[in-house]
Structures are given as structure tokens and as C-alpha cells.
Design an enzyme around this catalytic site. Structure first.
Site, PDB file in Angstrom:
ATOM      1  N   GLU A 298      75.290 -34.116  68.413  1.00  0.00           N
ATOM      2  CA  GLU A 298      74.720 -34.370  69.632  1.00  0.00           C
ATOM      3  C   GLU A 298      75.719 -34.128  70.986  1.00  0.00           C
ATOM      4  O   GLU A 298      75.926 -35.178  71.570  1.00  0.00           O
ATOM      5  CB  GLU A 298      74.306 -35.802  69.740  1.00  0.00           C
TER       6      GLU A 298
ATOM      7  N   GLU B 175      67.312 -35.433  62.752  1.00  0.00           N
ATOM      8  CA  GLU B 175      67.482 -36.877  62.535  1.00  0.00           C
ATOM      9  C   GLU B 175      65.813 -37.300  62.955  1.00  0.00           C
ATOM     10  O   GLU B 175      65.523 -37.470  64.203  1.00  0.00           O
ATOM     11  CB  GLU B 175      68.392 -37.563  63.496  1.00  0.00           C
TER      12      GLU B 175
END
Ligand SMILES: *[C@@H]1O[C@H](CO)[C@@H](O)[C@H](O)[C@H]1NC(C)=O
Ligand SMILES: *[C@@H]1O[C@H](CO)[C@@H](O)[C@H](O)[C@H]1NC(C)=O
Ligand SMILES: *[C@@H]1O[C@H](CO)[C@@H](O)[C@H](O)[C@H]1NC(C)=O
Ligand SMILES: *[C@@H]1O[C@H](CO)[C@@H](O)[C@H](O)[C@H]1NC(C)=O
Ligand SMILES: *[C@@H]1O[C@H](CO)[C@@H](O)[C@H](O)[C@H]1NC(C)=O
Ligand SMILES: *[C@@H]1O[C@H](CO)[C@@H](O)[C@H](O)[C@H]1NC(C)=O
Ligand SMILES: *[C@@H]1O[C@H](CO)[C@@H](O)[C@H](O)[C@H]1NC(C)=O
Ligand SMILES: *[C@@H]1O[C@H](CO)[C@@H](O)[C@H](O)[C@H]1NC(C)=O
Length: 644
Positions: free
Chosen positions: A180, A260
Site C-alpha cells: 500500500e 485484501e
């Protein structure tokens, strides 16, 4: 036995193609992955080997296989393996190679999230605290010292992983680079390019390298890089079509991937336990699969932040010991209603494996165990800090005294009489300081709320501040999270000087056994941070013991607990939401009594006669939190007023 049988069933008749036939890649023409030349999409689940005892790895992996998963995804926490620069540990619970091989034996592919940064509600997002030895280091950027440390680390890690890549005969189909990164302020493409080059150098050109970012164009802007396949992450209830359109912005062709998909959510001390309903998980999962996308469920099993491994968010909020996550397998690996709901959805899209699902492991209530007070931290100071204090005019941080986790004792002498309640203050307690003067507790200072405290004591009295590192920030720009006293301490108008700073190796001392100091006669009757010990034996005549259990700390306030030297983590029932701690059976022995050590910082129930902890057979991690952490000040003061 069951495990063996299952393995034989799973592998029965499956000809595993030889290494030369094995390939894995991206098919841009058909918008899918290509495995051994065939179109492929994966259904995966996250498990962190660092949060599950090695003893239970196979049980958890088998349960994941039997849910219909093709793959598991794991993070590699750098700080779990390189505790000091150049000191590596890949054995026991840290044996990553064995974990990867086990996944393959069970019939699962593996998606490796190699870091260096992982977030994961893990101390400092997996980055080793010793990186902060360079105080001005810019983490997750092309800071030369940061890159050099990564270069050395990846030079150890990636060669271990290379033989385990799918095309080399192993289970690893893809390797994630960073994590991320688009959510981080630095937006340093030179850093991402450095990582890409490093990964390619060690792993070769064939392996699929990928990135993961939140499903928004602004996040992909700094997170995606040409040559690394961009994937997105998003939770239930999102518009799946819209989220994948964001991925298409970066990857116009190729497989859709949610790296995710959140099956639950994380917790913080002082906040309500997170719960996400099975029905919304099932609904969104089904939509994702209907898109033909690949998906990883985060978490499939959360596990436990044993020891000191939890992270924290800002404004400073540490995560509890349990990382249950409300995942389909509970912290203890129990099958839940969510597990079966997910399995049913998967069954609509592919053939589920046949055979028994390993059952939930039984739990045992060993009952109450009496503890006895054996001495305060001060009483044990020689055992806890054999090399003695570091002397410094002004306070030093944990990193400056080369201790990265746990607790450090800061001591100085009061320069003058403080008989009329003098204000002791610091804006830099990271994260919680237990203050006493000549053995008389004065109260608690912390990072987020209580920065000053009235103290009493005579000139020359010892002022002790035991400072707890409650876990380093794992997300965002506050990653450079120095611990200890990170600013000066003032008494009234004066800056306190001439500190003796004791690094404390409590884990080693506990492992060696703390002999009772109470007979030495130098014990104060006050409640300073204090050790309690006790033991219990596994009952004989009951089959299949020892079994897993949970410790309940009724009447205790906040502390740390070890069984047979294994650091189970922090307890804080006075705040919640976690009330019980998971105790895996593998740390228990039947052949002799099991030793318990409790370090309580604030107030034990012992003065009122009930010096007990209790082993129970069900967890409680969702207690009602009476006061959210913003009003914790009240709570802490209550506890102290209560016993001063
Ligand atoms: C390496 O890690 C394992 C598992 O946590 C531990 O048992 C062992 O003591 C560690 N080894 C060293 C040398 O610290
Ligand atoms: C979901 O997003 C797509 C693409 O932006 C849009 O066409 C659709 O209307 C959205 N669905 C809902 C229920 O909002
Ligand atoms: C500090 O207090 C002690 C004990 O009450 C007293 O003997 C001493 O004179 C005081 N010192 C000063 C500087 O007030
Ligand atoms: C310290 O004591 C003074 C005087 O009694 C009081 O006004 C102040 O609120 C106290 N401060 C704290 C932090 O307890
Ligand atoms: C503490 O105060 C001294 C003297 O003012 C100053 O030199 C030093 O930088 C301060 N330390 C911290 C950590 O603020
Ligand atoms: C176990 O606890 C009992 C008291 O319950 C104590 O007498 C005994 O010494 C302890 N044994 C060990 C090995 O600590
Ligand atoms: C418990 O402590 C005793 C006394 O220190 C020690 O002899 C024994 O080996 C310990 N038991 C375990 C299981 O670690
Ligand atoms: C906690 O979870 C248990 C088991 O799911 C449930 O029975 C209980 O009502 C929950 N308690 C709270 C306070 O949410």
C-alpha cells in the site's frame, strides 16, 4: 494422524508436474492468470506464520485448504527475523522456509508479501526498530541507509525464497513488493524502482511481482509502478464493479485481483471489538468471484500478537494481543459460522475438496491458580539489567540504549523537596510510564492523555519511571516511532537531569526463573510494577491433555504474562475489549508443573486476598468497553486514587 491421512487424500493420484513444466504468469489477452499454460484464478486467504505457533501451522493450513482455498498469502515481518543488524533468525516459529514447504505439502499455493514494509498491525509495520539508530532516517524512501539495510536483508531473504517459486518447483506464485505504498506520503518512485530491481536480481524475471493499494485512483498514483502488476484491496459492502474499474485504470488488461478482502477488522485497546457479519462477507465475496476475479481474504485466520509484536495507529492507539480479526477461523483456529458461509460461497464457483475438515481443537478449563508476589521490578533490578544503567544528563530513547522492545527503567534523584505536590511533566512518554518515588507509586503518565502528575518526595529520593513500549506505529507517516522518554521531564520549572537508564531484559530473567525476593525484608508494601509467580499441573487421567486454554485476569489491571518462559503478550482487562489471553497447548507440559510469571504494572487483586488468575475454556475478547480511550484519564486516575 488425521493430518497425514488428509495429505494422502489430497495428493492421491495428482501427478505433480515436473519443475520444467511449471509456469505461472499473467495472460493479458484473456484477463486472467496462466498456470502451467491454463487460465487460472485464485481464491486465497491470509495467515501470518508469525502469529500462529509453528505447532499449529499444519492444522490451520489444512482448514484453509478444506475451505476450498487455492492459496494462502503471508507477510514476512522483517523485524521478526533480523533482531539486530546482521543477526538473523529463521528457526522454530520463525522458520519461514518450513512454513512455505508445509503450505505446499497441504496442497496450497502461496502468495508472498515480502515487504520490506508490511503494515499488518505489526510493530513498526515490520520494519526493524534499529533502523532508527539513524535518527533522521526517512523510512520507505530512497534514503541511502534505508536502502542499504534493505539490500542486505533482501540478500538474505530472497535467495531462501527463490527455490520455492512455482516455476522452480515450489508453491510461491507471486511476490508482493512493498505494501500500500500509495497511502504513504513519500511517493518515491526511485525507491519502488530500487525494490523492483532488487527483487528481479534475486528472484529472476519470470516471477509475477505485484503491488497492492486501496481501490482509489489517488492511492494507485504513488503505489503502482510499470513492471509490477497492480492489484487493489477493498472490503465487504463496496461496489465491486467500481473498485475493479479503479484497478483497470492502472492495469487496462490482465486479471482482476483484490489482495485484501476484509473478513473482519482490527481492534484497538479501549475500543469496541470489531465484528463484521458473515452475510455481508458472503455476499461481496460472491460478487467478486462472479467477476472472475482472484481474491485474497484478509484475514482467514488472524492469530495472536504474542510478546511485544502488536503495532499501533495514530493518534496513538495500540492494538491488543489478540489478532482474532473476526476472521473465519478464530484466533485459536476454531471453525466459525463465517468459515462455513465462505466455504459455501466458494462451493458455488469451484469443486470443494473432499474429505474431513479438521475439527476445532478442544479447550480446557484448568481452573484457578494462586499466584504469589515475588518482588517489584526494582527488587529484581540486578537480574533484569545485569549490565547496569546507562548514565546520561538527559533521557535517552530505547534505541539509544539499544533495547527495542518491552520496558526500560528511568531513574533520577529529586533535586528538591516536593512536599507540596509538585508537577512532574513530560510531553514525550512513549508510551506509558509508571512513576514512583522511593518505592511509593505516584501514578501513570502516558503518550496520549496524561502528561503531568503531582508527586511528593524529599530531595535525594529516587524518582523511578518504568516506561513501556506499547507497540510502534505501523501505518502512515509516524512510523519513526521512538520509544521511552523522547523529551525532557520537568519538575515544576526545572528540567530533571542526571538519569540512570536501565535497559531491562525481562524475558531472559523470566526464562531463568525469578526467585522470591520477598524474604529480603526490603520490600515496600506499595504497588509498584510487581512480579507474581505460580504454577499449575496438567491433570492426569484425562485423555488428550494438555489442550489449549485462555487466561482470565479478573481484578488485575494491566501487565504482561509468560508461561514456561513463553511471552504470551499484554493483558489489560481494566480497559478491554480483550479480557482473556489465548494459551496454545504447545507451550504447556504434562511432565512437570507449568510456571506462570505475571508482571502487573498498576494494581493486582492480591491485596484484597484473591491473588488468582483463572484458566477458562472460552475466549472473551469482546467485553463492553465502559469508557472509550478518550476518557481513559479518568479510568487511570481512579485506579490510582484507589490504592494510594
Ligand atoms: C529464534 O526464534 C525462535 C522462535 O521464536 C526462538 O525459539 C529461538 O530462541 C530464537 N533463536 C535465537 C538465537 O534467538
Ligand atoms: C457500481 O459502480 C458501477 C460502476 O461505477 C455503477 O455503474 C453502478 O451503478 C454502481 N452500483 C451501485 C449499486 O451503486
Ligand atoms: C526537605 O525535607 C526534609 C524532611 O522533611 C527536611 O529535613 C529538609 O530540611 C527539607 N529540605 C529543604 C531544602 O527544605
Ligand atoms: C496538582 O496539584 C494542584 C494543587 O493541589 C492541583 O491544582 C492540580 O490540578 C494537580 N495536578 C494534577 C495533574 O493532578
Ligand atoms: C533537554 O534539555 C536540554 C537543555 O535544555 C536540551 O539541550 C535537550 O535537547 C533536551 N532534550 C530533549 C530530548 O528535548
Ligand atoms: C508451585 O507452586 C507451589 C505453591 O502452589 C509451590 O509450593 C511450589 O514451589 C511451586 N513449584 C515451582 C516449581 O515453582
Ligand atoms: C519451572 O520452574 C522450575 C523452577 O525454576 C524449573 O525447575 C522448571 O524446569 C520449570 N518448568 C518448566 C516447564 O519450565
Ligand atoms: C461476545 O461474544 C459472545 C460470543 O459470540 C457473545 O455471546 C456475547 O454476547 C458478546 N458480548 C458482547 C459484549 O458483545
Amino acid at each position: 494422524m488425521l493430518a497425514l491421512l488428509l495429505l494422502q487424500l489430497l495428493h492421491g493420484g495428482l501427478g505433480i508436474p515436473s519443475a520444467s513444466q511449471r509456469s505461472f504468469g499473467v495472460d493479458y489477452a484473456r484477463n486472467c492468470f496462466l498456470k502451467d499454460g491454463e487460465p487460472f484464478r485464485y481464491i486465497s486467504g491470509s495467515i501470518h506464520y508469525s502469529r500462529v505457533p509453528r505447532y499449529y501451522w499444519k492444522d490451520r493450513l489444512l482448514k484453509m485448504k478444506m475451505a476450498g482455498l487455492d492459496a494462502v498469502q503471508t507477510y514476512v515481518p522483517w523485524n521478526f527475523h533480523e533482531s539486530e543488524p546482521g543477526v538473523y533468525n529463521f528457526t522454530g516459529d520463525r522458520d519461514l522456509v518450513s512454513f512455505v514447504q508445509l503450505a505446499q505439502e497441504v496442497g496450497l499455493l502461496l502468495i508472498l508479501r515480502a515487504g520490506p514494509y508490511i503494515c499488518a498491525e505489526w510493530d513498526m509495520g515490520g520494519l526493524p526498530a534499529w533502523l532508527l539508530n539513524k535518527e533522521t532516517i526517512v523510512l520507505r524512501s530512497s534514503d541511502a541507509d534505508y536502502l542499504a539495510a534493505i539490500g542486505r536483508w533482501m540478500g538474505i531473504l530472497l535467495p531462501k525464497m527463490k527455490p520455492l517459486l512455482y516455476q522452480n518447483g515450489g508453491p510461491i506464485i507471486m511476490v508482493q513488493v512493498e505494501n500500500e505504498y500509495g497511502s504513504y506520503f513519500a511517493c518515491d518512485f526511485d525507491y519502488l524502482r530500487y525494490l523492483q530491481k532488487l527483487f528481479r536480481q534475486h528472484l529472476g524475471n519470470e516471477v509475477v511481482l505485484f503491488t497492492t493499494d486501496g481501490a482509489s485512483k489517488s492511492l494507485l498514483r504513488c503505489g503502482a509502478l510499470q513492471g509490477l502488476y497492480s492489484t487493489v484491496d477493498f472490503g465487504p459492502g463496496n461496489n465491486v464493479t467500481a473498485a475493479f474499474l479503479v484497478q483497470r485504470h492502472s492495469e487496462p488488461k490482465g486479471p482482476l485481483v483484490n489482495s485484501e478482502f476484509y473478513t473482519g477488522w482490527l481492534d484497538h485497546w479501549g475500543h469496541r471489538h470489531s465484528v463484521v457479519s458473515s452475510s455481508i462477507i458472503a455476499k461481496t465475496l460472491s460478487e467478486i468471484l462472479a467477476h472472475g476475479a482472484s481474491v485474497n481474504m484478509y484475514m482467514f485466520i488472524g492469530g495472536t500478537n504474542f510478546g511485544y509484536w502488536n503495532g499501533a495507529n495514530m493518534p496513538y492507539l495500540p492494538q491488543p494481543t489478540s489478532y482474532d480479526y473476526d476472521a473465519p477461523l478464530s484466533e485459536a483456529g476454531d471453525l466459525t459460522e463465517k468459515y462455513f458461509a465462505i466455504r459455501e460461497v466458494i462451493g458455488m464457483y469451484k469443486k470443494l475438496p473432499v474429505g474431513p475438515i479438521p475439527p476445532t481443537t478442544p479447550k480446557f478449563a484448568y481452573g484457578e491458580v494462586a499466584l504469589e508476589k515475588v518482588g517489584t521490578v526494582k527488587d529484581f533490578l540486578d537480574d533484569l539489567s545485569p549490565s547496569g544503567p546507562v548514565k546520561s544528563t538527559y533521557p535517552l530513547t530505547f534505541v539509544q540504549v539499544k533495547q527495542y522492545f518491552g520496558y526500560v527503567l528511568y531513574r533520577t534523584k529529586l533535586p528538591r523537596n516536593c512536599s507540596e505536590k509538585t508537577l512532574l511533566s513530560s510531553h514525550g512518554i512513549h508510551d506509558r510510564g509508571y512513576v514512583s518515588v522511593d518505592g511509593i507509586p505516584q501514578g501513570v503518565l502516558d503518550r496520549w492523555n496524561i502528561i503531568s502528575l503531582n508527586i511528593t518526595g524529599n530531595a535525594g529520593a529516587y524518582l523511578d519511571m518504568l516506561v513501556e513500549n506499547m507497540g510502534r506505529v505501523n501505518y502512515g507517516r509516524y512510523n519513526n516511532d521512538f520509544k521511552g522518554l523522547v523529551s525532557n521531564v520537568t519538575l515544576g520549572e526545572d528540567i530533571l537531569t542526571d538519569w540512570e537508564i536501565y535497559p531491562l531484559d525481562i524475558d531472559r530473567a523470566v526464562d531463568q526463573g525469578l526467585s522470591n525476593k520477598m524474604s529480603d525484608g526490603n520490600i515496600s508494601s506499595y504497588e509498584e510494577p510487581t512480579f507474581y509467580t505460580g504454577n499449575f499441573s496438567i491433570p492426569s487421567g484425562i485423555p488428550d491433555l494438555p489442550q489449549d486454554t485462555y487466561i482470565e485476569f479478573s481484578g488485575w489491571t494491566k501487565g504482561q504474562v509468560w508461561i514456561n518462559g513463553f511471552n504470551l503478550g499484554r493483558y489489560w482487562p481494566a480497559l478491554g475489549p480483550q479480557i482473556t489471553l489465548f494459551v496454545p497447548s504447545n507451550i504447556l507440559v504434562s511432565s512437570s508443573p507449568n510456571n506462570i510469571t505475571v508482571l502487573e504494572f498498576e494494581k493486582a487483586p492480591c491485596s484484597s486476598g484473591k491473588c488468582l488468575i483463572e484458566f477458562v475454556d472460552r475466549p472473551n475478547i469482546n467485553a463492553t468497553v465502559h469508557r472509550e480511550s478518550t476518557s481513559e484519564k479518568l479510568f487511570t486516575r481512579d485506579v490510582f486514587l484507589d490504592h494510594i
